[in-house]
Design a protein around this motif. Structure first.
Motif, short mmCIF file in Angstrom:
data_model
loop_
_atom_site.label_atom_id
_atom_site.label_comp_id
_atom_site.label_asym_id
_atom_site.label_seq_id
_atom_site.Cartn_x
_atom_site.Cartn_y
_atom_site.Cartn_z
N ASP A 36 0.92 -1.08 0.06
CA ASP A 36 -0.04 0.01 0.04
C ASP A 36 0.81 1.24 0.11
OD1 ASP A 36 -2.42 -1.29 -0.07
OD2 ASP A 36 -2.83 -1.34 2.01
N HIS A 37 1.80 1.32 0.90
CA HIS A 37 2.81 2.51 0.71
C HIS A 37 3.37 2.52 -0.45
CE1 HIS A 37 2.83 3.93 5.01
NE2 HIS A 37 2.96 2.55 5.46
N GLY A 38 4.07 1.49 -1.31
CA GLY A 38 4.63 1.70 -2.64
C GLY A 38 3.62 2.07 -3.60
N LEU A 39 2.43 1.82 -3.56
CA LEU A 39 1.25 2.37 -4.46
C LEU A 39 1.07 3.80 -4.24
CD1 LEU A 39 -1.13 -0.88 -4.59
CD2 LEU A 39 0.43 0.08 -6.37
N ALA A 40 1.11 4.05 -3.12
CA ALA A 40 0.52 5.56 -2.55
C ALA A 40 1.75 6.53 -2.87
CB ALA A 40 0.44 5.68 -1.12
N ALA A 41 2.85 6.02 -2.91
CA ALA A 41 4.13 6.70 -2.91
C ALA A 41 4.40 6.84 -4.54
CB ALA A 41 5.50 5.99 -2.52
N TRP A 42 4.12 5.87 -5.29
CA TRP A 42 4.13 6.21 -6.91
C TRP A 42 3.00 6.94 -7.40
CZ3 TRP A 42 7.50 5.89 -10.31
CH2 TRP A 42 7.16 5.80 -11.50
N GLY A 43 1.67 7.06 -6.71
CA GLY A 43 0.70 7.93 -6.98
C GLY A 43 1.32 9.42 -6.72
N VAL A 44 1.86 9.75 -5.67
CA VAL A 44 2.61 10.82 -5.42
C VAL A 44 3.37 11.43 -6.77
CG1 VAL A 44 4.06 12.34 -4.11
CG2 VAL A 44 2.21 10.73 -3.04
N VAL A 45 4.23 10.42 -6.81
CA VAL A 45 5.23 10.84 -7.94
C VAL A 45 4.17 10.86 -9.53
CG1 VAL A 45 6.71 9.68 -9.92
CG2 VAL A 45 7.06 9.20 -7.35
N MET A 71 11.45 7.37 -5.31
CA MET A 71 10.92 6.79 -6.44
C MET A 71 11.19 7.51 -7.77
SD MET A 71 7.41 4.59 -5.59
CE MET A 71 7.38 3.16 -4.76
N THR A 72 11.32 8.71 -7.70
CA THR A 72 11.82 9.65 -8.76
C THR A 72 12.82 9.30 -9.54
OG1 THR A 72 10.73 11.39 -7.59
CG2 THR A 72 12.02 11.97 -9.31
N PHE A 73 13.86 8.52 -8.66
CA PHE A 73 15.20 8.17 -9.17
C PHE A 73 15.06 6.83 -9.20
CE2 PHE A 73 16.00 11.84 -6.46
CZ PHE A 73 16.76 12.72 -7.36
N LEU A 74 14.50 5.82 -8.67
CA LEU A 74 14.44 4.60 -8.52
C LEU A 74 13.47 3.95 -9.32
CD1 LEU A 74 15.53 3.51 -4.98
CD2 LEU A 74 16.92 3.80 -6.80
#
Length: 243
Positions: A36-45, A71-74
């Motif tokens: 869930d954290h990963g999906l939310a972070a990618w949504g922020v990106v 995630m902007t870099f990775l």
């Protein structure tokens, strides 16, 4: 290089190894919360910028925004979240060392951070992409800055009293301006700023802030002189945190 500097660098190096080595494999797989954290972070990106995430039972946003920065870099990798947790864990250890060393001495500080570096739960929270680690990492910085404000307040008061004995009224006005620049206000302000940010980390922050007014009550009852020295700055810190 001083011996205590060598020791803390070695401890931080050991802590980093325990948190970063085989981070992609240990612990194996992802929990649903990490996903869930990963999906939310990618949504922020990708432009989704909520102040509070409603996924699951709802959660505070700071960890996901920090993960989005990596995630902007990775790219959309779960490693971004785990690295964010590892870095926050190292910040927690460094901040704890700085505060305990000033408060209780070098040996106590080294023993404390050694425990944080190698014991199970601090290591585990530093290896999972979960937001819980962000609260102690920031809260200890707020405590450190508040402690520095109290210490600086005592030094500043001493300089001000000395100036009043040596300078005439005109010079005292100029000295007061310079003393304000060197005053503990900046520490109180920064402590309040970070304390306020903790409300965006993990839900225990909603009651953890009560440590500071509780300390004021304690000082008012048992150490009135220190209470008179710190109550104004403490209220400023809590006002900034509230804003």
């Amino acid at each position: 290089m001083p011996k205590h500097t060598i020791w803390i660098l070695l401890i931080l190096f050991a802590a980093a190894l325990l948190r970063l080595v085989q981070l992609s494999d240990i612990p194996p797989g992802l929990t649903h919360d990490e996903a869930d954290h990963g999906l939310a972070a990618w949504g922020v990106v990708n432009g989704i910028r909520p102040i509070y995430f409603t996924v699951g039972y709802g959660r505070e946003p700071l960890f996901d925004y920090a993960t989005a920065g990596l995630m902007t870099f990775l790219g959309p990798s779960f490693m971004a979240g785990r690295l964010t947790a590892a870095y926050l864990s190292l910040i927690m250890i460094a901040g704890t060392y700085a505060w305990v060393r000033k408060s209780f001495g070098e040996k106590t500080a080294l023993l404390t951070v050694t425990g944080l570096a190698v014991s199970f739960w601090p290591v585990m929270t530093g290896r999972q992409a979960l937001r819980s680690i962000s609260l102690p990492a920031l809260f200890v910085l707020a405590v450190l800055l508040y402690w520095l404000a109290i210490r600086q307040r005592s030094k500043w008061s001493g300089r001000e009293r000395g100036a009043r004995n040596e300078l005439d009224q005109a010079k005292r006005t100029w000295f007061s301006f310079l003393s304000t620049i060197r005053s503990p206000i900046i520490y109180y302000f920064l402590s309040g700023l970070i304390l306020g940010i903790t409300f965006y980390t993990y839900f225990p922050a909603r009651i953890l802030w009560l440590l500071f007014p509780s300390l004021l009550v304690f000082l008012a009852l048992f150490d009135r002189q220190r209470f008179r020295n710190v109550w104004r700055g403490s209220l400023l810190m809590m006002l900034v945190a509230g804003i």
